[in-house]
Design a protein around this motif. Structure first.
Motif, mmCIF file in Angstrom:
data_model
loop_
_atom_site.group_PDB
_atom_site.id
_atom_site.type_symbol
_atom_site.label_atom_id
_atom_site.label_comp_id
_atom_site.label_asym_id
_atom_site.label_seq_id
_atom_site.Cartn_x
_atom_site.Cartn_y
_atom_site.Cartn_z
ATOM 1 N N GLY A 33 0.817 -1.215 0.000
ATOM 2 C CA GLY A 33 0.000 0.000 0.000
ATOM 3 C C GLY A 33 0.848 1.260 0.000
ATOM 4 N N LEU A 34 1.938 1.261 0.772
ATOM 5 C CA LEU A 34 2.835 2.417 0.798
ATOM 6 C C LEU A 34 3.543 2.615 -0.546
ATOM 7 N N MET A 35 3.898 1.526 -1.204
ATOM 8 C CA MET A 35 4.529 1.634 -2.527
ATOM 9 C C MET A 35 3.536 2.203 -3.538
ATOM 10 N N ALA A 36 2.303 1.736 -3.521
ATOM 11 C CA ALA A 36 1.285 2.260 -4.435
ATOM 12 C C ALA A 36 1.020 3.735 -4.141
ATOM 13 N N LEU A 37 0.973 4.109 -2.870
ATOM 14 C CA LEU A 37 0.798 5.509 -2.482
ATOM 15 C C LEU A 37 1.951 6.357 -3.008
ATOM 16 N N GLU A 40 1.594 6.789 -6.842
ATOM 17 C CA GLU A 40 0.488 7.705 -7.145
ATOM 18 C C GLU A 40 0.859 9.150 -6.810
ATOM 19 N N LEU A 41 1.458 9.366 -5.648
ATOM 20 C CA LEU A 41 1.864 10.712 -5.254
ATOM 21 C C LEU A 41 2.930 11.259 -6.187
ATOM 22 N N GLY A 42 3.857 10.411 -6.615
ATOM 23 C CA GLY A 42 4.877 10.830 -7.569
ATOM 24 C C GLY A 42 4.264 11.255 -8.898
ATOM 25 N N MET A 43 3.259 10.525 -9.373
ATOM 26 C CA MET A 43 2.613 10.877 -10.640
ATOM 27 C C MET A 43 1.803 12.168 -10.513
ATOM 28 N N VAL A 44 1.135 12.361 -9.383
ATOM 29 C CA VAL A 44 0.393 13.607 -9.160
ATOM 30 C C VAL A 44 1.369 14.788 -9.132
ATOM 31 N N ASP A 145 -6.915 10.831 -14.826
ATOM 32 C CA ASP A 145 -7.347 9.571 -14.217
ATOM 33 C C ASP A 145 -6.273 9.101 -13.245
ATOM 34 N N PRO A 146 -6.599 8.902 -11.970
ATOM 35 C CA PRO A 146 -5.607 8.384 -11.019
ATOM 36 C C PRO A 146 -5.155 6.980 -11.415
ATOM 37 N N LEU A 147 -3.888 6.657 -11.121
ATOM 38 C CA LEU A 147 -3.361 5.326 -11.444
ATOM 39 C C LEU A 147 -4.074 4.243 -10.645
ATOM 40 N N PHE A 148 -4.244 4.488 -9.353
ATOM 41 C CA PHE A 148 -4.898 3.539 -8.465
ATOM 42 C C PHE A 148 -6.108 4.238 -7.847
ATOM 43 N N LEU A 153 -4.286 6.922 -1.730
ATOM 44 C CA LEU A 153 -4.388 8.312 -2.178
ATOM 45 C C LEU A 153 -5.532 8.494 -3.165
ATOM 46 N N GLY A 154 -5.717 7.530 -4.053
ATOM 47 C CA GLY A 154 -6.785 7.632 -5.056
ATOM 48 C C GLY A 154 -8.161 7.752 -4.439
ATOM 49 N N SER A 155 -8.402 7.057 -3.358
ATOM 50 C CA SER A 155 -9.714 7.151 -2.712
ATOM 51 C C SER A 155 -9.860 8.436 -1.905
#
Length: 178
Positions: A33-37, A40-44, A145-148, A153-155
């Motif tokens: 979950g932390l890796m996905a966060l 996502e934060l890096g892409m934002v 569109d959010p990645l996740f 973060l996406g939710s």
């Protein structure tokens, strides 16, 4: 029989061969979950930085231009050309520009007008090209569109009906005289 059962239970209780598996099962979803966060934060952050860069470069061209007032579509093309890695930039970007008085400054509306795939295309909210030596406030809203979308973060992001989140960037400039 009871003695055999007791000895097997005692041996089972002393056996520690499965303990790393339990730790892995408990901790791995948290790390995942932390890796996905982080991704996502890096892409934002990357999208926001590229939008800021595109907006700054477009404003620079407008400010130092020939003195003619550029149209909404011309500025939108400039922003999207300079924000290199944003996909579907021209269809997902919405600009708002208006003059501002430096003596009685009023900010733009708190509600940001963005594109929405689920609605019909709206006309430009307010786009008033400036004149020489006039302070202009320009706001850009980019939908993505959010990645996740169901991730941590996406939710937490505010999304529209179609599931897109928004990045907003605002800048101000003075149109240079010719």
């Amino acid at each position: 029989m009871i003695r055999l059962l007791k000895s097997r239970l005692a041996r089972f209780r002393r056996d520690e061969s499965g303990s790393p598996t339990v730790e892995f099962v408990l901790v791995f979803p948290l790390y995942l979950g932390l890796m996905a966060l982080s991704v996502e934060l890096g892409m934002v952050t990357l999208r926001h930085t590229l939008l800021e860069r595109g907006l700054d470069m477009a404003v620079r061209e407008v400010r130092l231009g020939t003195g003619s007032a550029p149209s909404h579509d011309q500025i939108k093309v400039l922003v999207c050309e300079n924000a290199v890695m944003i996909s579907s930039c021209e269809s997902n970007l919405r600009l708002e520009m208006r003059p501002a008085d430096i003596r009685v400054f009023t900010a733009l509306d708190a509600t940001v007008d963005c594109t929405d795939r689920s609605e019909e295309s709206k006309p430009v909210r307010e786009f008033t090209p400036g004149q020489q030596n006039q302070l202009m406030v320009l706001r850009a809203c980019l939908k993505y569109d959010p990645l996740f979308p169901e991730g941590i973060l996406g939710s937490a992001l505010t999304k529209d009906v179609s599931g897109q989140a928004a990045i907003v960037s605002t800048t101000a400039f003075v149109q240079e005289p010719t």
